[in-house]
Design a protein around this motif. Structure first.
Motif, PDB file in Angstrom:
ATOM      1  N   SER A  15      39.140  47.305  39.217  1.00  0.00           N
ATOM      2  CA  SER A  15      39.068  46.173  40.141  1.00  0.00           C
ATOM      3  C   SER A  15      38.626  44.915  39.402  1.00  0.00           C
ATOM      4  O   SER A  15      37.682  44.939  38.624  1.00  0.00           O
ATOM      5  CB  SER A  15      38.080  46.459  41.270  1.00  0.00           C
ATOM      6  N   ARG A  16      39.344  43.831  39.665  1.00  0.00           N
ATOM      7  CA  ARG A  16      38.964  42.514  39.132  1.00  0.00           C
ATOM      8  C   ARG A  16      38.518  41.602  40.277  1.00  0.00           C
ATOM      9  O   ARG A  16      38.275  40.419  40.058  1.00  0.00           O
ATOM     10  CB  ARG A  16      40.159  41.893  38.395  1.00  0.00           C
ATOM     11  N   SER A  41      35.152  35.679  34.781  1.00  0.00           N
ATOM     12  CA  SER A  41      36.391  35.421  34.048  1.00  0.00           C
ATOM     13  C   SER A  41      36.524  33.923  33.725  1.00  0.00           C
ATOM     14  O   SER A  41      36.905  33.537  32.622  1.00  0.00           O
ATOM     15  CB  SER A  41      37.558  35.909  34.900  1.00  0.00           C
ATOM     16  N   TYR A  42      36.183  33.064  34.691  1.00  0.00           N
ATOM     17  CA  TYR A  42      36.238  31.614  34.450  1.00  0.00           C
ATOM     18  C   TYR A  42      35.218  31.224  33.375  1.00  0.00           C
ATOM     19  O   TYR A  42      35.487  30.390  32.506  1.00  0.00           O
ATOM     20  CB  TYR A  42      35.947  30.855  35.748  1.00  0.00           C
ATOM     21  N   LEU A  68      46.613  45.780  45.459  1.00  0.00           N
ATOM     22  CA  LEU A  68      46.715  45.788  43.997  1.00  0.00           C
ATOM     23  C   LEU A  68      47.455  44.576  43.449  1.00  0.00           C
ATOM     24  O   LEU A  68      48.402  44.085  44.064  1.00  0.00           O
ATOM     25  CB  LEU A  68      47.470  47.045  43.552  1.00  0.00           C
ATOM     26  N   VAL A  69      47.025  44.134  42.283  1.00  0.00           N
ATOM     27  CA  VAL A  69      47.829  43.187  41.504  1.00  0.00           C
ATOM     28  C   VAL A  69      48.499  43.962  40.383  1.00  0.00           C
ATOM     29  O   VAL A  69      47.990  44.973  39.901  1.00  0.00           O
ATOM     30  CB  VAL A  69      46.981  42.040  40.912  1.00  0.00           C
ATOM     31  N   HIS A  70      49.665  43.474  39.966  1.00  0.00           N
ATOM     32  CA  HIS A  70      50.433  44.141  38.907  1.00  0.00           C
ATOM     33  C   HIS A  70      49.823  43.846  37.546  1.00  0.00           C
ATOM     34  O   HIS A  70      49.748  44.697  36.683  1.00  0.00           O
ATOM     35  CB  HIS A  70      51.887  43.649  38.978  1.00  0.00           C
ATOM     36  N   GLN A  71      49.422  42.616  37.344  1.00  0.00           N
ATOM     37  CA  GLN A  71      48.784  42.083  36.127  1.00  0.00           C
ATOM     38  C   GLN A  71      49.753  41.754  34.998  1.00  0.00           C
ATOM     39  O   GLN A  71      49.362  41.098  34.042  1.00  0.00           O
ATOM     40  CB  GLN A  71      47.695  43.026  35.583  1.00  0.00           C
ATOM     41  N   TYR A 110      42.881  46.432  41.565  1.00  0.00           N
ATOM     42  CA  TYR A 110      42.531  45.687  42.773  1.00  0.00           C
ATOM     43  C   TYR A 110      42.181  44.240  42.395  1.00  0.00           C
ATOM     44  O   TYR A 110      41.516  43.990  41.387  1.00  0.00           O
ATOM     45  CB  TYR A 110      41.308  46.295  43.452  1.00  0.00           C
ATOM     46  N   ASP A 111      42.619  43.303  43.235  1.00  0.00           N
ATOM     47  CA  ASP A 111      42.263  41.897  42.996  1.00  0.00           C
ATOM     48  C   ASP A 111      42.780  41.071  44.169  1.00  0.00           C
ATOM     49  O   ASP A 111      43.546  41.576  45.007  1.00  0.00           O
ATOM     50  CB  ASP A 111      42.891  41.386  41.688  1.00  0.00           C
TER      51      ASP A 111
END
Length: 365
Positions: free
Chosen positions: A161-162, A169-170, A232-235, A259-260
């Motif tokens: 999970s992000r 991250s920023y 979910l994100v693919h990324q 997850y994001d």
């Protein structure tokens, strides 16, 4: 074969394209014995030597398949394989079905990694590199995000999970800007160093403003909904991992799903597409967001997060971070100076576009 651990490998002038070490080829043959089909041919189609991953295309007695060596930790790979199975079996999404082993498992563990076989979807065609193609990609991405909601990973897997990591991250982007500056100062005799030093302050300031805006936004309120709510994100979604098939758009290579907030995939796609155009275009950005919204509705609060994410110096960070790994090669490369100038020129066209579209979602629930 359990005693052998697969590790990243090096390529050089003596190795051929898509080289895979012989011991991994042997493990691949052993893995295929777990499946209830005979293999007529096997061909490497892509590799990740620096991470220790590979994909083969198989012609089998049961039709064309793909064999994948996943480079991530086995428990992390269990998360993505569970997601792929959920999307196919529960949501009937257009992602490649996983082929079970003879004993009904989704994967084979060998060499310290997970391997799996999936259907090879044919035919698949990349969408056209124009606005219509971009809209197809965005709509398919919205569908994927919508269908991935509610996914619960297998109990033995590592939860990826992000969702709660955006401020960190920023902050990492801001910290790395200082690294870029220090490296350019340390190698100030190299040709690209002065160019990097002349622009890094401006991009660092952009990143700081983006973090301030994120902290003042609805981000913390939105993430309270949790992982399963957002899905979910693919990324790694782009023009190659979303392709047109016989019955619509298919999404492939789900190995990195996490997850994001889903719009992170969308903002990456927009930023990359504008970089390919060498300019930001308000019509493209608007149409891409609208196409996504048709499949996975965006609220005004989420739209504000899109605007903040697009304000980050994503293109600069993505391309310049290579300097950390080998400063001498990067700062000596004649193409680095022109690349920096192209990023600066493209970035200057971004701000009028973001100003033009910032109120588009005003009043949308």
């Amino acid at each position: 074969m359990e005693k052998i651990l697969i590790v990243p490998w090096e390529e050089d002038e003596l190795t051929y394209e898509f080289f895979v070490p012989e011991y991994i080829e042997q493990i691949a043959q052993n893995v295929l014995e777990y499946y209830d089909f005979s293999v007529q041919s096997i061909k490497v189609v892509t590799t990740k030597p620096d991470k220790g991953g590979s994909i083969w295309k198989l012609e089998t007695s049961a039709g064309p398949k793909s064999l994948k060596l996943l480079h991530r930790r086995p428990t992390r790979s269990m998360f993505s394989l569970g997601a792929q199975e959920y999307l196919v079996n529960v949501k009937e999404a257009r992602v490649p079905p996983i082929i079970k082993t003879k004993d009904g498992s989704n994967y084979v563990e060998a060499g310290g990694k997970l391997w799996f076989v999936a259907e090879w979807i044919e035919p698949l065609t990349p969408v056209t590199k124009d606005l219509e193609g971009a809209k197809h990609l965005c709509h398919a991405l919205g569908e994927f995000h919508q269908l991935s909601k509610g996914y619960v990973p297998p109990s033995q897997s590592e939860v990826a999970s992000r969702l709660y990591k955006w401020p960190k991250s920023y902050q990492k982007v801001i910290t790395k800007m200082d690294w870029f500056r220090n490296i350019a100062n340390a190698y100030n005799e190299l040709p690209a160093s002065s160019h990097l030093l002349s622009v890094v302050d401006g991009f660092e300031e952009q990143a700081k403003r983006s973090l301030e805006r994120l902290n003042q936004s609805s981000y913390l309120e939105l993430v309270q909904h949790g992982n399963e709510y957002w899905g979910l994100v693919h990324q790694d979604y782009g023009w190659s991992n979303g392709q047109m098939g016989a019955n619509g758009m298919w999404i492939i290579d789900l190995d990195g799903v996490a997850y994001d907030l889903p719009i992170r995939d969308l903002t990456k796609l927009i930023t990359g597409t504008m970089a390919d155009l060498y300019r930001w275009d308000a019509t493209w950005v608007r149409e891409m967001i609208k196409a996504y919204h048709e499949a996975n509705p965006i609220s005004s609060k989420l739209y504000d997060i899109i605007m903040i994410e697009l304000s980050l110096p994503n293109d600069f960070y993505k391309n310049i971070k290579e300097v950390v790994y080998d400063p001498e090669i990067f700062l000596n490369d004649p193409t680095t100076i022109s690349m920096i100038q192209t990023i600066v020129d493209t970035d200057q066209t971004k701000w009028p576009v973001l100003e033009e579209i910032k109120d588009d979602w005003k009043g949308v629930e």
